[in-house]
Scaffold this active site. Structure first.
Site, mmCIF file in Angstrom:
data_model
loop_
_atom_site.group_PDB
_atom_site.id
_atom_site.type_symbol
_atom_site.label_atom_id
_atom_site.label_comp_id
_atom_site.label_asym_id
_atom_site.label_seq_id
_atom_site.Cartn_x
_atom_site.Cartn_y
_atom_site.Cartn_z
ATOM 1 N N HIS A 281 -2.300 15.715 -7.574
ATOM 2 C CA HIS A 281 -1.367 15.003 -8.657
ATOM 3 C C HIS A 281 -0.725 16.441 -9.647
ATOM 4 C CE1 HIS A 281 -0.854 12.769 -11.529
ATOM 5 N NE2 HIS A 281 -1.401 13.673 -12.797
ATOM 6 N N SER A 282 0.986 15.612 -9.232
ATOM 7 C CA SER A 282 1.707 15.973 -9.896
ATOM 8 C C SER A 282 1.921 17.725 -9.127
ATOM 9 C CB SER A 282 1.404 16.921 -11.380
ATOM 10 O OG SER A 282 2.805 17.182 -12.486
ATOM 11 N N MET A 283 1.787 18.947 -9.782
ATOM 12 C CA MET A 283 1.966 20.184 -9.449
ATOM 13 C C MET A 283 1.028 19.640 -8.026
ATOM 14 S SD MET A 283 0.441 23.781 -10.594
ATOM 15 C CE MET A 283 -0.092 24.624 -9.737
ATOM 16 N N SER B 76 -0.068 11.930 -5.927
ATOM 17 C CA SER B 76 0.644 11.120 -7.437
ATOM 18 C C SER B 76 1.611 11.841 -8.417
ATOM 19 C CB SER B 76 -1.094 11.061 -7.685
ATOM 20 O OG SER B 76 -1.328 11.206 -8.941
#
Length: 256
Positions: free
Chosen positions: A96-98, A123
């Site tokens: 997710h993200s990073m 994500s």
């Protein structure tokens, strides 16, 4: 002074649910400022059919005395090194993200080394080829905290605790620096299929930017759009868990 060192798997991976007979392995990578415990509910929900190995980055929780790794590439290098050659069961990555960027770069390294990746699940992150000039890491402490509040990535009551803020700010700033200084190096697309989850109102990843993940694989692409902001996945955990299980179990990891 006590030396704190990287002890390989014991340092990097957290397994919150025993899954000795698992049919697949899912490695989960946290967001900026996040830790392995973010994926505790995922591990519990997918066990025992899917083994979840949540990555613990240096510099946080039980690794808080270890020096940060300051780039996406450095983290991916180490995670890929530890996963290389793991072919006892299908291996997939979720970030997710990073964590999506770390998962992608890890997948690239694994495939280049001959270790197949069954699927890449990303994500809350625009495709690697879609760049914004973000500079959160260079803001004042108040500026970084304002970004955290905007994304609702940290419990708001914790941000009012001076000791907690002092503890998390160096971690968050380092992670933002790693993300914001990352630049994609063009190369061969992944063989692994990519499933990308995104929130309809995510301020840091538009649906169009997330759709560009399709350009980074020859193995098939699916875009899953869900209502919500950057942390939409906490609202839609059941939907995402079903999609992960379907990809890795119901239809076989090779046919995500």
């Amino acid at each position: 002074m006590v030396a704190h060192v990287d002890n390989g798997e014991d340092s990097w991976f957290r397994r919150f649910a025993a899954s000795p007979e698992a049919k697949a392995r899912l490695v989960c990578l946290p967001h900026a400022g996040g830790s392995a415990t973010f994926y505790f509910p995922v591990a519990k929900a997918l066990a025992p059919d899917i083994e979840v190995a949540a990555v613990q980055y240096p510099g946080r929780q039980d690794r808080r005395h270890e020096p940060f790794l300051t780039s996406i590439d450095a983290i991916a290098d180490r995670v890929a090194e530890l996963l290389r050659g793991r072919t006892d069961r299908p291996l997939a990555l979720f970030g997710h993200s990073m964590g999506a960027m770390v998962a992608y770069e890890t997948a690239r390294r694994l495939e280049q080394a001959g270790t197949p990746v069954a699927a890449l699940f990303v994500s809350g992150r625009r495709a690697p080829s879609r760049v914004r000039d973000d500079r959160v890491h260079s803001r004042t402490d108040d500026g970084v905290l304002a970004e955290l509040r905007r994304l609702s990535g940290t419990e708001m009551d914790l941000l009012g605790d001076e000791d907690v803020v002092r503890m998390i700010l160096p971690v968050v700033r380092n992670d933002y620096r790693a993300v914001e200084t990352y630049r994609h190096t063009p190369g061969r697309p992944l063989d692994a299929p990519i499933v990308a989850f995104t929130g309809t109102d995510d301020p840091v990843a538009s649906v169009d930017e997330v759709a560009s993940w399709a350009d980074h694989t020859t193995g098939g692409f699916e875009l899953v759009t869900l209502a919500g902001g950057h942390f939409f996945l906490t609202r839609h955990q059941d939907v995402i868990l079903r999609r992960l299980a379907a990809g890795l179990l119901d239809r076989g990891a090779a046919h995500v």
